[in-house]
Design a protein around this motif. Structure first.
Motif, mmCIF file in Angstrom:
data_model
loop_
_atom_site.group_PDB
_atom_site.id
_atom_site.type_symbol
_atom_site.label_atom_id
_atom_site.label_comp_id
_atom_site.label_asym_id
_atom_site.label_seq_id
_atom_site.Cartn_x
_atom_site.Cartn_y
_atom_site.Cartn_z
ATOM 1 N N ILE A 72 35.201 35.429 -14.764
ATOM 2 C CA ILE A 72 35.968 36.515 -15.375
ATOM 3 C C ILE A 72 36.818 37.226 -14.332
ATOM 4 C CG2 ILE A 72 35.782 38.607 -16.755
ATOM 5 C CD1 ILE A 72 33.028 37.561 -17.684
ATOM 6 N N ASN A 73 36.198 37.563 -13.240
ATOM 7 C CA ASN A 73 36.891 38.127 -12.078
ATOM 8 C C ASN A 73 36.000 37.923 -10.860
ATOM 9 O OD1 ASN A 73 34.975 40.316 -12.192
ATOM 10 N ND2 ASN A 73 36.263 41.233 -13.788
ATOM 11 N N GLU A 74 36.340 38.563 -9.759
ATOM 12 C CA GLU A 74 35.576 38.356 -8.543
ATOM 13 C C GLU A 74 34.151 38.883 -8.653
ATOM 14 O OE1 GLU A 74 37.652 40.058 -5.290
ATOM 15 O OE2 GLU A 74 39.262 38.568 -5.318
ATOM 16 N N LYS A 75 33.911 39.794 -9.562
ATOM 17 C CA LYS A 75 32.604 40.423 -9.664
ATOM 18 C C LYS A 75 31.754 39.902 -10.817
ATOM 19 C CE LYS A 75 33.650 43.240 -6.297
ATOM 20 N NZ LYS A 75 33.003 43.111 -4.972
ATOM 21 N N ASN A 76 32.349 39.192 -11.760
ATOM 22 C CA ASN A 76 31.620 38.787 -12.972
ATOM 23 C C ASN A 76 31.801 37.303 -13.258
ATOM 24 O OD1 ASN A 76 30.719 41.544 -14.222
ATOM 25 N ND2 ASN A 76 32.860 41.838 -13.619
ATOM 26 N N THR A 77 30.680 36.637 -13.528
ATOM 27 C CA THR A 77 30.673 35.211 -13.846
ATOM 28 C C THR A 77 29.812 34.980 -15.079
ATOM 29 O OG1 THR A 77 30.899 34.619 -11.511
ATOM 30 C CG2 THR A 77 30.173 32.898 -13.017
ATOM 31 N N LEU A 98 22.677 30.982 -21.799
ATOM 32 C CA LEU A 98 23.794 31.844 -21.425
ATOM 33 C C LEU A 98 23.402 32.611 -20.159
ATOM 34 C CD1 LEU A 98 26.629 32.667 -22.426
ATOM 35 C CD2 LEU A 98 25.543 34.620 -23.565
ATOM 36 N N TYR A 99 24.239 32.499 -19.138
ATOM 37 C CA TYR A 99 23.939 33.069 -17.817
ATOM 38 C C TYR A 99 25.058 34.015 -17.401
ATOM 39 C CZ TYR A 99 23.412 33.075 -12.687
ATOM 40 O OH TYR A 99 23.301 33.439 -11.363
ATOM 41 N N TYR A 100 24.664 35.187 -16.895
ATOM 42 C CA TYR A 100 25.656 36.188 -16.463
ATOM 43 C C TYR A 100 25.267 36.722 -15.090
ATOM 44 C CZ TYR A 100 28.135 40.633 -16.127
ATOM 45 O OH TYR A 100 28.894 41.679 -15.685
ATOM 46 N N LYS A 101 26.276 36.847 -14.219
ATOM 47 C CA LYS A 101 26.051 37.360 -12.862
ATOM 48 C C LYS A 101 27.094 38.417 -12.543
ATOM 49 C CE LYS A 101 25.521 35.781 -8.075
ATOM 50 N NZ LYS A 101 25.523 34.583 -7.190
ATOM 51 N N HIS A 102 26.615 39.573 -12.058
ATOM 52 C CA HIS A 102 27.513 40.677 -11.712
ATOM 53 C C HIS A 102 27.280 41.088 -10.267
ATOM 54 C CE1 HIS A 102 29.890 44.308 -12.019
ATOM 55 N NE2 HIS A 102 28.861 45.010 -11.546
ATOM 56 N N GLU A 153 30.204 46.531 -5.912
ATOM 57 C CA GLU A 153 31.061 46.761 -4.749
ATOM 58 C C GLU A 153 30.271 46.584 -3.460
ATOM 59 O OE1 GLU A 153 34.269 47.166 -4.686
ATOM 60 O OE2 GLU A 153 34.449 47.107 -6.864
ATOM 61 N N ASN A 154 29.018 47.007 -3.516
ATOM 62 C CA ASN A 154 28.129 46.780 -2.384
ATOM 63 C C ASN A 154 27.709 45.313 -2.375
ATOM 64 O OD1 ASN A 154 26.071 46.646 -0.507
ATOM 65 N ND2 ASN A 154 25.023 48.487 -1.235
ATOM 66 N N PRO A 155 28.027 44.533 -1.358
ATOM 67 C CA PRO A 155 27.700 43.098 -1.365
ATOM 68 C C PRO A 155 26.202 42.805 -1.367
ATOM 69 C CG PRO A 155 28.502 43.773 0.792
ATOM 70 C CD PRO A 155 28.725 44.940 -0.125
ATOM 71 N N LYS A 156 25.377 43.814 -1.062
ATOM 72 C CA LYS A 156 23.930 43.620 -1.067
ATOM 73 C C LYS A 156 23.309 43.962 -2.422
ATOM 74 C CE LYS A 156 23.334 44.542 3.874
ATOM 75 N NZ LYS A 156 22.609 45.369 4.882
ATOM 76 N N LYS A 157 24.139 44.237 -3.403
ATOM 77 C CA LYS A 157 23.660 44.639 -4.723
ATOM 78 C C LYS A 157 24.114 43.626 -5.758
ATOM 79 C CE LYS A 157 23.605 48.877 -7.529
ATOM 80 N NZ LYS A 157 24.193 50.232 -7.647
ATOM 81 N N GLU A 158 23.174 43.148 -6.611
ATOM 82 C CA GLU A 158 23.505 42.070 -7.551
ATOM 83 C C GLU A 158 22.622 42.143 -8.785
ATOM 84 O OE1 GLU A 158 24.522 37.847 -6.189
ATOM 85 O OE2 GLU A 158 22.487 37.625 -6.989
ATOM 86 N N LEU A 159 23.195 41.773 -9.924
ATOM 87 C CA LEU A 159 22.468 41.714 -11.197
ATOM 88 C C LEU A 159 22.686 40.346 -11.832
ATOM 89 C CD1 LEU A 159 20.858 43.063 -13.534
ATOM 90 C CD2 LEU A 159 23.077 43.782 -14.469
ATOM 91 N N VAL A 160 21.593 39.705 -12.234
ATOM 92 C CA VAL A 160 21.658 38.385 -12.873
ATOM 93 C C VAL A 160 20.858 38.447 -14.168
ATOM 94 C CG1 VAL A 160 21.039 35.959 -12.702
ATOM 95 C CG2 VAL A 160 21.965 37.138 -10.705
ATOM 96 N N MET A 161 21.448 37.968 -15.264
ATOM 97 C CA MET A 161 20.768 37.915 -16.556
ATOM 98 C C MET A 161 20.934 36.529 -17.177
ATOM 99 S SD MET A 161 21.597 41.640 -18.297
ATOM 100 C CE MET A 161 23.385 41.416 -18.231
#
Length: 195
Positions: A18-23, A73-77, A80-88
């Motif tokens: 979707i963009n650099e932050k969302n897949t 269905l897989y989502y990754k966000h 802005e902080n590169p050490k912070k991530e959410l995966v569902m």
């Protein structure tokens, strides 16, 4: 006798950046199988204290087939902080199949091998199984520590039916299961020790 077996599988999927932050990712799997036994002849012998007490000839036929579908269905966000991530991720599984067997038993005299009786049996089994799962994982990194947290849910339901020659109607087997879990992990790195 003759034996045939077939197994077909199809995997498919698509990735959407979707963009650099969302897949976002979608994945699917389809599977179909079938096995067929026709006119298999068996000789059966019964012994008691090393003494032959019975003989049978068995003609067996068996057809087993089934199909399944799995969707994920897989989502990754990324924050802005590169050490912070959410995966569902969530998934759905669907399976249906059946197994039909027949046995024609001929009972033989142990001395003359002449037929002295016979009996016939059929086993018919139908299986239906579905499940849904979901999980989410969050990570947050700091200078000397790391935080991880997540949840996971799983639900499945089963609806099987079995019918034998002696059964007037099928016997159902209905089962459901629901599981949930959560975790949190915090680690801190000292100069020489990590907790």
């Amino acid at each position: 006798g003759t034996f045939r077996f077939m197994n077909n599988s199809l995997n498919y999927g698509v990735d959407w950046f979707i963009n650099e932050k969302n897949t976002l990712n979608f994945y699917g799997d389809y599977n179909y199988f079938a096995s067929i036994f026709r006119d298999f002849n068996f000789d059966s012998r019964h012994y008691l204290n090393d003494v032959l007490t019975g003989k049978e000839q068995i003609l067996q036929n068996n057809i087993e087939k089934g199909k399944s579908n799995y969707y994920s269905l897989y989502y990754k966000h990324k924050f802005e902080n590169p050490k912070k991530e959410l995966v569902m991720q969530t998934g759905y599984y669907d399976y249906s199949g059946e197994n039909n067997s027949s046995y024609n038993n001929i009972v033989l005299d142990v001395e003359t091998d002449e037929q002295i009786g016979s009996y016939y049996r059929e086993d018919n089994i139908k299986n239906q199984r579905n499940s849904v799962d979901y999980k989410a994982d969050f990570t947050q990194g700091f200078d000397k520590s790391n935080l991880e947290a997540g949840i996971k849910s799983f639900y499945q339901w089963v609806n099987n039916k079995q019918q034998y020659s002696s059964d007037a109607v099928p016997t159902p087997f209905v089962y459901s299961e629901f599981r949930q879990a959560a975790y949190i992990n915090y680690s801190y790195k000292f100069e020489k020790v990590m907790l």
